[in-house]
Scaffold this motif. Sequence first.
Motif, PDB file in Angstrom:
ATOM      1  N   SER A 225      40.152  42.112  60.775  1.00  9.53           N
ATOM      2  CA  SER A 225      41.056  43.054  61.439  1.00  9.53           C
ATOM      3  C   SER A 225      40.462  44.451  61.520  1.00  9.53           C
ATOM      4  CB  SER A 225      42.400  43.121  60.702  1.00  9.53           C
ATOM      5  OG  SER A 225      43.113  41.929  60.889  1.00  9.53           O
ATOM      6  N   VAL A 226      39.369  44.674  60.807  1.00  8.46           N
ATOM      7  CA  VAL A 226      38.682  45.961  60.848  1.00  8.46           C
ATOM      8  C   VAL A 226      37.428  45.878  61.714  1.00  8.46           C
ATOM      9  CG1 VAL A 226      37.451  47.684  59.473  1.00  8.46           C
ATOM     10  CG2 VAL A 226      39.550  46.648  58.588  1.00  8.46           C
ATOM     11  N   HIS A 227      36.664  44.782  61.598  1.00 10.58           N
ATOM     12  CA  HIS A 227      35.374  44.693  62.276  1.00 10.58           C
ATOM     13  C   HIS A 227      35.465  44.277  63.743  1.00 10.58           C
ATOM     14  CE1 HIS A 227      33.562  45.604  58.543  1.00 10.58           C
ATOM     15  NE2 HIS A 227      33.664  44.412  57.999  1.00 10.58           N
ATOM     16  N   ASP A 228      36.587  43.727  64.176  1.00  8.82           N
ATOM     17  CA  ASP A 228      36.746  43.392  65.587  1.00  8.82           C
ATOM     18  C   ASP A 228      36.585  44.676  66.406  1.00  8.82           C
ATOM     19  OD1 ASP A 228      37.623  42.735  68.168  1.00  8.82           O
ATOM     20  OD2 ASP A 228      39.246  41.456  67.450  1.00  8.82           O
ATOM     21  N   PRO A 229      35.653  44.708  67.368  1.00  8.01           N
ATOM     22  CA  PRO A 229      35.438  45.938  68.132  1.00  8.01           C
ATOM     23  C   PRO A 229      36.655  46.406  68.905  1.00  8.01           C
ATOM     24  CG  PRO A 229      34.289  44.079  69.147  1.00  8.01           C
ATOM     25  CD  PRO A 229      34.748  43.636  67.799  1.00  8.01           C
ATOM     26  N   TYR A 230      37.592  45.496  69.183  1.00  8.29           N
ATOM     27  CA  TYR A 230      38.804  45.904  69.892  1.00  8.29           C
ATOM     28  C   TYR A 230      39.885  46.375  68.922  1.00  8.29           C
ATOM     29  CZ  TYR A 230      36.831  44.309  74.253  1.00  8.29           C
ATOM     30  OH  TYR A 230      36.031  44.176  75.362  1.00  8.29           O
ATOM     31  N   ALA A 231      39.603  46.281  67.615  1.00  8.24           N
ATOM     32  CA  ALA A 231      40.490  46.870  66.609  1.00  8.24           C
ATOM     33  C   ALA A 231      39.931  48.209  66.137  1.00  8.24           C
ATOM     34  CB  ALA A 231      40.640  45.938  65.421  1.00  8.24           C
ATOM     35  N   SER A 232      38.616  48.345  66.130  1.00  6.01           N
ATOM     36  CA  SER A 232      37.977  49.604  65.736  1.00  6.01           C
ATOM     37  C   SER A 232      37.242  50.174  66.940  1.00  6.01           C
ATOM     38  CB  SER A 232      37.022  49.378  64.559  1.00  6.01           C
ATOM     39  OG  SER A 232      36.102  48.325  64.855  1.00  6.01           O
ATOM     40  N   TRP A 361      47.947  50.487  78.274  1.00  9.17           N
ATOM     41  CA  TRP A 361      47.005  50.144  79.339  1.00  9.17           C
ATOM     42  C   TRP A 361      46.135  48.933  79.027  1.00  9.17           C
ATOM     43  CZ3 TRP A 361      48.159  55.071  77.740  1.00  9.17           C
ATOM     44  CH2 TRP A 361      48.793  55.878  78.687  1.00  9.17           C
ATOM     45  N   SER A 362      45.781  48.749  77.746  1.00  5.37           N
ATOM     46  CA  SER A 362      44.863  47.663  77.392  1.00  5.37           C
ATOM     47  C   SER A 362      44.917  47.460  75.886  1.00  5.37           C
ATOM     48  CB  SER A 362      43.430  48.010  77.815  1.00  5.37           C
ATOM     49  OG  SER A 362      42.915  49.049  76.988  1.00  5.37           O
ATOM     50  N   VAL A 363      44.055  46.581  75.375  1.00  5.94           N
ATOM     51  CA  VAL A 363      43.990  46.375  73.927  1.00  5.94           C
ATOM     52  C   VAL A 363      43.318  47.543  73.222  1.00  5.94           C
ATOM     53  CG1 VAL A 363      43.993  43.862  74.065  1.00  5.94           C
ATOM     54  CG2 VAL A 363      41.813  45.094  74.159  1.00  5.94           C
ATOM     55  N   HIS A 364      42.737  48.461  73.982  1.00  6.40           N
ATOM     56  CA  HIS A 364      42.143  49.655  73.367  1.00  6.40           C
ATOM     57  C   HIS A 364      43.252  50.544  72.815  1.00  6.40           C
ATOM     58  CE1 HIS A 364      39.200  52.821  72.668  1.00  6.40           C
ATOM     59  NE2 HIS A 364      40.115  53.668  73.118  1.00  6.40           N
ATOM     60  N   ASP A 365      43.131  50.898  71.542  1.00  8.93           N
ATOM     61  CA  ASP A 365      44.140  51.691  70.847  1.00  8.93           C
ATOM     62  C   ASP A 365      43.755  53.168  70.892  1.00  8.93           C
ATOM     63  OD1 ASP A 365      45.951  52.850  69.163  1.00  8.93           O
ATOM     64  OD2 ASP A 365      45.400  51.693  67.380  1.00  8.93           O
ATOM     65  N   TYR A 366      44.413  53.933  71.753  1.00  9.63           N
ATOM     66  CA  TYR A 366      44.094  55.346  71.903  1.00  9.63           C
ATOM     67  C   TYR A 366      44.573  56.174  70.709  1.00  9.63           C
ATOM     68  CZ  TYR A 366      42.964  53.973  76.664  1.00  9.63           C
ATOM     69  OH  TYR A 366      42.398  53.353  77.746  1.00  9.63           O
ATOM     70  N   ALA A 367      45.582  55.707  70.004  1.00 12.92           N
ATOM     71  CA  ALA A 367      46.061  56.425  68.818  1.00 12.92           C
ATOM     72  C   ALA A 367      45.110  56.251  67.642  1.00 12.92           C
ATOM     73  CB  ALA A 367      47.460  55.947  68.436  1.00 12.92           C
ATOM     74  N   GLY A 368      44.303  55.198  67.676  1.00 13.37           N
ATOM     75  CA  GLY A 368      43.360  54.932  66.596  1.00 13.37           C
ATOM     76  C   GLY A 368      41.931  55.276  66.963  1.00 13.37           C
ATOM     77  N   THR A 369      41.742  56.024  68.049  1.00 11.71           N
ATOM     78  CA  THR A 369      40.406  56.417  68.509  1.00 11.71           C
ATOM     79  C   THR A 369      40.202  57.909  68.272  1.00 11.71           C
ATOM     80  OG1 THR A 369      40.461  54.712  70.227  1.00 11.71           O
ATOM     81  CG2 THR A 369      38.850  56.478  70.492  1.00 11.71           C
ATOM     82  N   PRO A 370      39.066  58.316  67.714  1.00  5.16           N
ATOM     83  CA  PRO A 370      38.823  59.742  67.464  1.00  5.16           C
ATOM     84  C   PRO A 370      38.437  60.505  68.735  1.00  5.16           C
ATOM     85  CG  PRO A 370      37.533  58.325  65.978  1.00  5.16           C
ATOM     86  CD  PRO A 370      38.020  57.463  67.104  1.00  5.16           C
ATOM     87  N   TYR A 371      38.939  61.738  68.847  1.00 12.69           N
ATOM     88  CA  TYR A 371      38.618  62.638  69.957  1.00 12.69           C
ATOM     89  C   TYR A 371      38.425  64.047  69.407  1.00 12.69           C
ATOM     90  CZ  TYR A 371      40.966  58.796  72.398  1.00 12.69           C
ATOM     91  OH  TYR A 371      41.349  57.552  72.830  1.00 12.69           O
ATOM     92  N   GLY A 372      37.641  64.854  70.123  1.00 13.89           N
ATOM     93  CA  GLY A 372      37.516  66.256  69.759  1.00 13.89           C
ATOM     94  C   GLY A 372      38.867  66.943  69.819  1.00 13.89           C
ATOM     95  N   THR A 373      39.134  67.846  68.879  1.00 16.13           N
ATOM     96  CA  THR A 373      40.471  68.431  68.748  1.00 16.13           C
ATOM     97  C   THR A 373      40.585  69.855  69.287  1.00 16.13           C
ATOM     98  OG1 THR A 373      39.950  69.217  66.529  1.00 16.13           O
ATOM     99  CG2 THR A 373      40.975  67.045  66.718  1.00 16.13           C
ATOM    100  N   GLY A 374      39.463  70.535  69.500  1.00 15.03           N
ATOM    101  CA  GLY A 374      39.527  71.910  69.980  1.00 15.03           C
ATOM    102  C   GLY A 374      40.304  72.810  69.031  1.00 15.03           C
ATOM    103  N   ALA A 375      41.100  73.709  69.585  1.00 25.68           N
ATOM    104  CA  ALA A 375      41.822  74.694  68.777  1.00 25.68           C
ATOM    105  C   ALA A 375      42.897  74.073  67.896  1.00 25.68           C
ATOM    106  CB  ALA A 375      42.445  75.751  69.686  1.00 25.68           C
TER     107      ALA A 375
END
Length: 628
Positions: A225-232, A361-375
């Motif tokens: 559940s961690v190593h699946d690329p669509y989970a991480s 939109w897809s199996v990609h989890d946007y809440a669990g994906t890191p993004y730059g945060t800016g200010a």
Amino acid sequence: MENPDDETAPESDTTATPEPKGKKRRWRRIAAWALGLLIGIPVVAFGIAYVLLDVRSPQEVLADLDKTVVLQNADGSELLKVIPTGGDRLFVPYGAIPPKLRDAIVATEDPTFWDNEGFDLTGLGRALVTGVGGGSGITQQYIKKSTGNEDATLTRKFSELVLATKITQQQTKKEIFESYINIISFGRGTYGPASAMSAYFGRKLDDSITWSEAAFLAGMIQSPSVHDPYASSHQHAMKRWSYVVNKLVARGYVSQAEAATMTYPEDAIQAPSETRAGRVTYEEYHIKQRVLAELEQVGYPLDRLRGGAMKIETTIDPRAQAEAEKVVKERLKGQPEHFRASLVAVEPGTGAIRAYNGGGWSVHDYAGTPYGTGAAFQPFTLAAGLERGIDVDEPLKPPAQVDFLGETFKFQEQCGEAGKCTLREAIGRGAQGPFVDLAKKLGAEAVRSGARAAGIPETIDGEVTLREKDGFLIGPGIAVGRYPLRPSDMAGAYATFAADGMRATPHLVSKIRDEHGEIVWERPSDKAPAFGDDETLSRRIAGTVSSVLTTGMKDRPAAMKTGDFQYNETDDNAGGWAVGYTPRLSTAVWVGSDQPRRMRDAAGEKLTGKTIPADMWQRFMNGVHSPR
């Protein structure tokens, strides 16, 4: 006349009385009995356990995996079910297991499997010393899965040792490996190599499997559940794949030259079909995957949950979850098709995630994906400064430029006609200069520590956070929120400020109950002062940050900060954030796209944190705080 005080004088007869021979014999008998008991009791216990304990066949184990696991909302209502499907457990005899897959699994999980006596002496020794489980080889893993007992206890380790010895004496290594590989989960609800090959690569299991594919599947076993690329992510899964490839080389199954020609099979890996089958929505799928990953970390993988027909009580508030899904869908309606968003809401003081929307939109989890945060990262820099005694109301003249860790930052004047502003005013005006200057004065390590103290985790999917890609150096990007973080991390860290400086780890799992309703595991509270383990200091820092961030929300105290992530060297942004809280809920909203690009809305306006993200945040917070 002899001197009685002379050290050379002979001792008197009264001090040289020998110990009676009977007493010596008695001590020898006691020692012999003690040694006999020390050896005999474990031997007798081992013998009794050997007779009484037995290992189930893989067919019996697989039959138990037909049980459904239920995920519940925090109020006890049903969230979703993890239902076994026919065809995800296809028994494969040893002769039909491709040698490449067999070798990849042995190299990774138990390199001495073909020669050992069924147990790992290192793991056993660690268990005897610490009282908890150690690393297990293939035979021991089969014992754990077949008995359903994976508790990290000395008793379980002893039983495992007995059964590993027994099965090794009664079965051949080929039979043991066949049993093991057919009951091991490879993730995505699969058991056995045939269903795994179908789930990940859409092909039948045969000798056409490549070394790259075999390495990928072998890497799933440890924590699917961690190593699946669509989970991480593919980046995380590639690291696990590389680990397996290195093991293949080290164990002599693959030469260094062969390994150099192997590539991670990203293009061949299929997305999970579960949502396409209509069993769960994408939003539910993201929650399910996050829950299963949490459960694996505390010793409850999916096969253990299924074997016990367990019920999982999550922290999700169904009302908040529905509001999150509604707000994201409604606010992005009519926007360009490439717009994506996520929203996570965390309860301050407990870390309970009340809403988790990873996108529909897809199996990609946007809440669990890191993004730059800016200010949106600035409150952590401010907290680090407050911990070291800075005054947020001291007038400052922001520098026109700052040289920090080899990079020069140039700023426009954002402090009004006077040319001076306090940190309190600067954070409201969106002025970056004072905060980059503060980061330079504090030092990058202090800024990182401030974010860690608030709750930003040390690692995300095995990657060290708030560091350069080498995982060691801290670069100038930490001053401007360039390092990527997940919405769930941001919501959790801001929740520390909302909870008067008390930090708690964000989580989705509250309790696990067995099929009789009895609690078998409950998440312990890890609530603690965030800054210097000092409750008074933590309360003061959190209170100051909250006063600096105070923003308008009708009829209730609230704090919120926006942030933008610049697209390359353009004037446009690739993403925007709105993160903030009330005493009841801390919420992070991210808006961006699948790939970095210029983000402009349907009206052609530049995306910033103050536009769509802030509006989503306001709508959600107003909705969940309104009377029922």
